[in-house]
Design a protein around this motif. Structure first.
Motif, PDB file in Angstrom:
ATOM      1  N   LYS A 167       5.150   4.151   6.374  1.00  0.00           N
ATOM      2  CA  LYS A 167       4.545   3.450   7.513  1.00  0.00           C
ATOM      3  C   LYS A 167       4.581   4.331   8.762  1.00  0.00           C
ATOM      4  O   LYS A 167       3.602   4.412   9.519  1.00  0.00           O
ATOM      5  CB  LYS A 167       5.267   2.138   7.788  1.00  0.00           C
ATOM      6  CG  LYS A 167       4.604   1.306   8.882  1.00  0.00           C
ATOM      7  CD  LYS A 167       5.345   0.008   9.126  1.00  0.00           C
ATOM      8  CE  LYS A 167       4.597  -0.853  10.160  1.00  0.00           C
ATOM      9  NZ  LYS A 167       4.338  -0.140  11.423  1.00  0.00           N
ATOM     10  N   ALA A 205       1.875   6.935   8.488  1.00  0.00           N
ATOM     11  CA  ALA A 205       0.546   6.396   8.786  1.00  0.00           C
ATOM     12  C   ALA A 205       0.351   6.228  10.287  1.00  0.00           C
ATOM     13  O   ALA A 205      -0.707   6.583  10.839  1.00  0.00           O
ATOM     14  CB  ALA A 205       0.351   5.065   8.071  1.00  0.00           C
ATOM     15  N   ASP A 206       1.377   5.720  10.957  1.00  0.00           N
ATOM     16  CA  ASP A 206       1.289   5.508  12.410  1.00  0.00           C
ATOM     17  C   ASP A 206       1.097   6.842  13.146  1.00  0.00           C
ATOM     18  O   ASP A 206       0.260   6.947  14.052  1.00  0.00           O
ATOM     19  CB  ASP A 206       2.548   4.812  12.922  1.00  0.00           C
ATOM     20  CG  ASP A 206       2.649   3.359  12.460  1.00  0.00           C
ATOM     21  OD1 ASP A 206       1.615   2.812  12.017  1.00  0.00           O
ATOM     22  OD2 ASP A 206       3.759   2.793  12.516  1.00  0.00           O
ATOM     23  N   VAL A 228      -6.661  11.701   1.266  1.00  0.00           N
ATOM     24  CA  VAL A 228      -5.237  11.628   0.921  1.00  0.00           C
ATOM     25  C   VAL A 228      -5.026  12.320  -0.415  1.00  0.00           C
ATOM     26  O   VAL A 228      -5.670  11.972  -1.416  1.00  0.00           O
ATOM     27  CB  VAL A 228      -4.751  10.172   0.839  1.00  0.00           C
ATOM     28  CG1 VAL A 228      -3.328  10.116   0.265  1.00  0.00           C
ATOM     29  CG2 VAL A 228      -4.775   9.521   2.218  1.00  0.00           C
ATOM     30  N   LEU A 250       1.040   5.336  -0.475  1.00  0.00           N
ATOM     31  CA  LEU A 250       0.025   6.044   0.311  1.00  0.00           C
ATOM     32  C   LEU A 250      -1.343   5.381   0.165  1.00  0.00           C
ATOM     33  O   LEU A 250      -2.103   5.269   1.135  1.00  0.00           O
ATOM     34  CB  LEU A 250      -0.055   7.511  -0.134  1.00  0.00           C
ATOM     35  CG  LEU A 250       0.874   8.538   0.537  1.00  0.00           C
ATOM     36  CD1 LEU A 250       0.473   8.757   1.989  1.00  0.00           C
ATOM     37  CD2 LEU A 250       2.331   8.160   0.435  1.00  0.00           C
ATOM     38  N   ALA A 282      -1.442   2.327   2.245  1.00  0.00           N
ATOM     39  CA  ALA A 282      -1.432   2.639   3.672  1.00  0.00           C
ATOM     40  C   ALA A 282      -2.786   3.120   4.177  1.00  0.00           C
ATOM     41  O   ALA A 282      -3.178   2.804   5.314  1.00  0.00           O
ATOM     42  CB  ALA A 282      -0.364   3.694   3.964  1.00  0.00           C
ATOM     43  N   PHE A 283      -3.523   3.874   3.349  1.00  0.00           N
ATOM     44  CA  PHE A 283      -4.734   4.532   3.853  1.00  0.00           C
ATOM     45  C   PHE A 283      -6.048   4.076   3.222  1.00  0.00           C
ATOM     46  O   PHE A 283      -7.102   4.240   3.839  1.00  0.00           O
ATOM     47  CB  PHE A 283      -4.589   6.047   3.690  1.00  0.00           C
ATOM     48  CG  PHE A 283      -3.512   6.640   4.534  1.00  0.00           C
ATOM     49  CD1 PHE A 283      -3.708   6.850   5.886  1.00  0.00           C
ATOM     50  CD2 PHE A 283      -2.279   6.967   3.988  1.00  0.00           C
ATOM     51  CE1 PHE A 283      -2.709   7.379   6.690  1.00  0.00           C
ATOM     52  CE2 PHE A 283      -1.262   7.497   4.779  1.00  0.00           C
ATOM     53  CZ  PHE A 283      -1.483   7.694   6.132  1.00  0.00           C
TER      54      PHE A 283
END
Length: 437
Positions: free
Chosen positions: A82, A85-86, A98, A132, A135-136
Motif C-alpha cells: 500500500k 502504491a501511494d 507492473v 500488486l 493495488a494497480f
C-alpha cells in the motif's frame, strides 16, 4: 551494449515515453537490467526492491538523465505494498506497467524443505504478485490501458520445489485473470519466462542443486535449455528481449513470452545447435507425411465423420510433440513442457486428453440423431477452438525458431515442412469445428 541491443530490436527512446513502469525485485539481475532498459526507452521507473541496493539503480538511471524512484518494499506485506502504491502515484500520478519479478528461492528436497520455506515462497512469489495486481489493476481498468506481467519459471524443478510450485500457481492465477479480463479491457496481461539467466540468484542456487543431480556447475548451465547460448543467458540480453515484449504487450495478451525469439529475429543470437521447443533434435530426419484421408476430408463439406479424421490428425500432432519432449533429458524436458503449457494455456498431457475426448464426442455426434445430445456436444467446440488456435500459434513460433536453428538447408526444409503439416492439421480441425458449431 544494452542500448545497442534495444536499437537492434527496433526499439527507441520514444516507445515508453510518458509511461510509468513499476518493477519488483529491480535492484539486481533481470529486474535491474529491465529497469535500465525501460528508462532508456523513455519510461519513468519505480524500483520496488527489498534491499537498499535498489537505490544504486535509481542513482544510475538519474545519472543518465532518466526518471526513477526507489521504494524499499516487501511484497509479502500488505502495508508495504500500500505504501508503494501511494508513493508511486504521488510521484508520477499513475502506474502504466507492473512487472512482478521479485521472488525467493529455497534449495533442498521436498522432504528437507521446512513448511515455513513453502509459506514464504508462496507469500512472495504468488501472493506478492496478487497484492500488486489488486493495488494497480483497478487504475489500469479505469484508464482502459496498462500492462501487467508475471515472471515465471519451469514447473516441477527438483530441489527447488517451493519456488517451482509457487510459480506454477502464479501461472494458473494469470490464466484466470486473462480469462476474466477478456480481450477488450485495454489491459494486456501475459507471463514471461526468462530461461537460465546469469543472475546473483542463479549463481547462488545452481551450485547447491547441480551436485544433487550428479552435475558440475558448468554441466548444469550448459545443458542447452537456452536457445542461442552455450551457458547462462546474460541478464542484459534477457532484459532487452523482455523490453521488446512490454513495448509490444498487446500482441502478447494472454500468451507466454520469452526473450529468445525477439533476439533471434533481430539477429542478436543464433539458435544453431540448441533445442527448439516443439522440435526434434537436428540429427533426426523427419519423414514426409503421405497424403491422408484427413487432407481430402478438409476439402469436402464438413460432416462429424470427417471431423473425426481431422481430430485424429491433430491427435497425431500432440503425440509427436509429446514423443519429442519425452526423449529429452530431465531439465530440457521440464523446460519444454513448461514452455508448451505457458504458450498453450494447457499441458501436453491435458492436450492428449482433450484430443481423445474430442474424437469420442465427434464419433458420438456422427452416430446420434438426438438433437439435445448433439447440441450438448457442440457447446464444447468454442473452448476447443480457442485452445487449438493457441496450439497453432505455438507451432508457428516453432517454425520461426527452426529457421534460425537449422544450419543445414536440407534439415531446415524438412523441419519447416513437417511443422507446416502440423499447422495445417490444427488449422483444418479449427475450420471443421467452426463449420459444425
Amino acid at each position: 551494449m544494452l542500448t545497442e541491443k534495444l536499437q537492434k530490436l527496433g526499439l527507441s527512446s520514444e516507445d515508453m515515453k510518458g509511461k510509468v513502469v513499476l518493477i519488483t525485485g529491480a535492484g539486481q539481475g533481470i529486474g535491474k537490467e529491465l529497469a535500465l532498459a525501460m528508462s532508456r526507452l523513455g519510461a519513468s521507473v519505480v524500483i520496488a526492491e527489498i534491499k537498499d541496493y535498489g537505490a544504486k539503480v535509481e542513482a544510475q538511471i538519474k545519472s543518465e538523465g532518466g526518471s526513477a524512484l526507489f521504494v524499499r518494499i516487501d511484497v509479502s506485506d500488505d502495508g508495504s505494498v500500500k505504501a508503494l502504491a501511494d508513493k508511486a502515484v504521488k510521484e508520477f500520478g499513475k502506474v502504466d506497467v507492473v512487472i512482478n519479478n521479485a521472488a525467493v528461492e529455497y534449495t533442498g528436497s521436498v522432504l528437507e524443505q521446512p513448511v515455513i520455506a513453502w509459506e514464504r515462497a508462496y507469500a512472495v512469489n504468488t501472493i506478492g504478485p496478487l497484492r500488486l495486481i489488486k493495488a494497480f489493476l483497478p487504475g489500469m481498468l479505469q484508464r482502459k490501458g496498462g500492462v501487467l506481467v508475471n515472471v515465471l519459471s519451469a514447473e516441477g524443478m527438483p530441489y527447488l520445489a517451493p519456488y517451482a510450485a509457487s510459480k506454477a500457481a502464479l501461472q494458473s492465477m494469470t490464466t484466470s485473470l486473462v480469462a476474466e479480463l477478456g480481450e477488450n479491457s485495454g489491459v494486456s496481461v501475459f507471463t514471461f519466462a526468462p530461461g537460465m539467466v546469469d543472475t546473483p540468484g542463479a549463481n547462488s542456487h545452481i551450485p547447491q542443486v547441480a551436485p544433487r543431480l550428479g552435475m558440475t556447475f558448468e554441466q548444469f548451465t550448459h545443458m542447452g535449455v537456452n536457445p542461442g547460448y552455450e551457458g547462462l543467458m546474460p541478464a542484459e540480453d534477457c532484459a532487452a528481449g523482455f523490453a521488446y515484449a512490454i513495448v509490444h504487450a498487446k500482441e502478447y495478451h494472454g500468451q507466454g513470452a520469452d526473450a529468445f525469439l525477439p533476439l533471434m529475429r533481430a539477429g542478436l543470437i543464433n539458435a544453431g545447435g540448441m533445442h527448439v521447443p516443439g522440435e526434434t533434435a537436428p540429427a533426426k530426419e523427419k519423414e514426409k507425411e503421405k497424403p491422408s484421408v484427413a487432407a481430402a476430408v478438409a476439402e469436402a463439406k464438413m460432416t462429424p465423420a470427417g471431423a473425426v479424421e481431422l481430430s485424429k490428425g491433430m491427435q497425431n500432432v500432440i503425440e509427436a510433440i509429446n514423443k519429442e519432449t519425452e526423449e529429452l533429458d530431465l531439465f530440457k524436458r521440464t523446460w519444454v513442457k513448461n514452455d508448451f503449457g505457458r504458450r498453450n494455456g494447457m499441458s501436453i498431457k491435458d492436450w492428449q486428453k482433450t484430443a481423445a475426448d474430442l474424437i469420442a464426442d465427434l464419433e458420438e455426434l456422427a452416430r446420434t440423431s438426438d438433437a439435445a445430445k448433439a447440441g450438448a456436444i457442440k457447446t464444447k467446440f468454442p473452448v476447443i477452438i480457442s485452445r487449438a488456435v493457441k496450439l497453432e500459434k505455438y507451432i508457428q513460433s516453432s517454425a520461426e525458431n527452426a529457421k534460425n536453428y537449422f544450419k543445414d538447408p536440407v534439415q531446415r526444409e524438412t523441419a519447416l515442412e513437417a511443422l507446416a503439416q502440423r499447422e495445417k492439421a490444427v488449422t483444418d480441425l479449427v475450420k471443421a469445428l467452426k463449420e459444425l458449431s
